[in-house]
Enzyme design. Structure first.
Site, PDB file in Angstrom:
ATOM      1  N   ASP A   8      23.870  43.122  26.686  1.00  0.00           N
ATOM      2  CA  ASP A   8      22.972  43.238  25.537  1.00  0.00           C
ATOM      3  C   ASP A   8      21.721  42.397  25.783  1.00  0.00           C
ATOM      4  O   ASP A   8      21.753  41.436  26.562  1.00  0.00           O
ATOM      5  CB  ASP A   8      23.663  42.769  24.254  1.00  0.00           C
ATOM      6  CG  ASP A   8      22.823  43.064  23.017  1.00  0.00           C
ATOM      7  OD1 ASP A   8      22.499  44.244  22.789  1.00  0.00           O
ATOM      8  OD2 ASP A   8      22.478  42.117  22.287  1.00  0.00           O
ATOM      9  N   HIS A 153      21.138  38.430  15.235  1.00  0.00           N
ATOM     10  CA  HIS A 153      21.455  39.075  16.502  1.00  0.00           C
ATOM     11  C   HIS A 153      21.314  38.054  17.632  1.00  0.00           C
ATOM     12  O   HIS A 153      20.355  37.295  17.680  1.00  0.00           O
ATOM     13  CB  HIS A 153      20.499  40.248  16.765  1.00  0.00           C
ATOM     14  CG  HIS A 153      20.749  41.433  15.898  1.00  0.00           C
ATOM     15  ND1 HIS A 153      21.009  42.683  16.408  1.00  0.00           N
ATOM     16  CD2 HIS A 153      20.787  41.560  14.561  1.00  0.00           C
ATOM     17  CE1 HIS A 153      21.181  43.529  15.409  1.00  0.00           C
ATOM     18  NE2 HIS A 153      21.047  42.866  14.285  1.00  0.00           N
ATOM     19  N   ASP A 158      26.590  39.397  20.706  1.00  0.00           N
ATOM     20  CA  ASP A 158      26.689  40.852  20.541  1.00  0.00           C
ATOM     21  C   ASP A 158      27.445  41.487  21.711  1.00  0.00           C
ATOM     22  O   ASP A 158      28.203  42.454  21.521  1.00  0.00           O
ATOM     23  CB  ASP A 158      25.295  41.471  20.424  1.00  0.00           C
ATOM     24  CG  ASP A 158      24.661  41.190  19.059  1.00  0.00           C
ATOM     25  OD1 ASP A 158      25.309  40.529  18.236  1.00  0.00           O
ATOM     26  OD2 ASP A 158      23.521  41.623  18.831  1.00  0.00           O
TER      27      ASP A 158
END
Length: 242
Positions: A8, A153, A158
């Site tokens: 990610d 985030h 993640d």
């Protein structure tokens, strides 16, 4: 050995083509579908400020990134870590697009050159759960993955959540892995042959009340279809029209 990297990124904005850059990169390693702890986590100096909307999403300040390495300074480490692995990404087009742009800026071939393939868990989820929300948070809720620590985030967090989501999405593959272990002479569970010929299964007959209820439902369906249900044709002994 099956090596996969769950991957990610966080970025300064949404468009690599318009100059946005990667600011954080998180990788979680799976070997034979097991977490190894051999993860890669980097913050990068993007040489530009993040858009205001992006800051609200990831919370990584421009000031924090100023003393971090530039992509060109760590590209060798990143590619060596990724080399030959199968890459798992949620909404792969976005992250791969940013990686390809970063590689282009340092005169390197596209990302696909270095890895064995890319799995897009967003595409996988859309196929498994059509018409439903398939964001990472939605999948965590649906699959029972604890995402209570995700207030902002973050690439590594993640990627860790996505690893759990991916294992749950592909849980049915466990049987295939066991079969592979047997064929390869591994120490995993061994196949056992069972003779079923001596087993007699009981036959449970429907009761009068159950049969009557069934006929009532069939009658309602027949009425709703204007008498065109196929089973009535067979009951009357007529040949069904294709």
């Amino acid at each position: 050995m099956s090596r996969q990297i769950v991957f990610d990124t966080e970025t300064t904005g949404l468009s690599a083509e318009n100059g946005d850059r990667i600011i954080e990169l998180g990788c979680v390693e799976l070997v034979n579908r097991k977490l190894t702890g051999n993860n890669l986590h980097l913050y990068l100096n993007p040489e530009r400020d993040s858009h205001e909307d992006a800051l609200k999403v990831h919370g990584i300040s421009n000031e924090f990134l100023k003393d971090k390495p530039k992509f060109a300074e760590v590209v060798e480490d990143i590619l060596a870590y990724m080399q030959g692995a199968e890459i798992i990404i949620h909404n792969a087009a976005f992250d791969v697009g940013f990686l390809n742009k970063e590689l282009e800026l340092v005169g390197r071939p596209p990302f696909a050159t270095y890895v064995s393939g890319v799995i897009d868990t967003l595409a996988m989820a859309k196929e498994m759960f059509p018409g439903k929300r398939n964001s990472l948070d939605a999948l965590c809720d649906r699959l029972g993955v604890d995402n209570s620590g995700r207030t902002l985030h973050g690439a590594l967090l993640d990627a860790e959540l996505l690893a759990d989501v991916y294992i749950n999405l592909t849980r049915g593959q466990d049987a295939l892995l066991i079969a592979d272990d047997v064929q390869d002479g591994g120490t995993g569970p061994q196949a056992v042959q069972i003779d079923l010929r001596g087993i007699v299964l009981p036959v449970l007959r429907a009761s009068e009340a159950e049969l009557a209820g069934h006929q009532e439902v069939l009658a309602q369906i027949d009425k709703a279809s204007g008498g065109k249900t196929i089973w009535r044709t067979f009951e009357s002994g007529e040949k069904a029209v294709p």
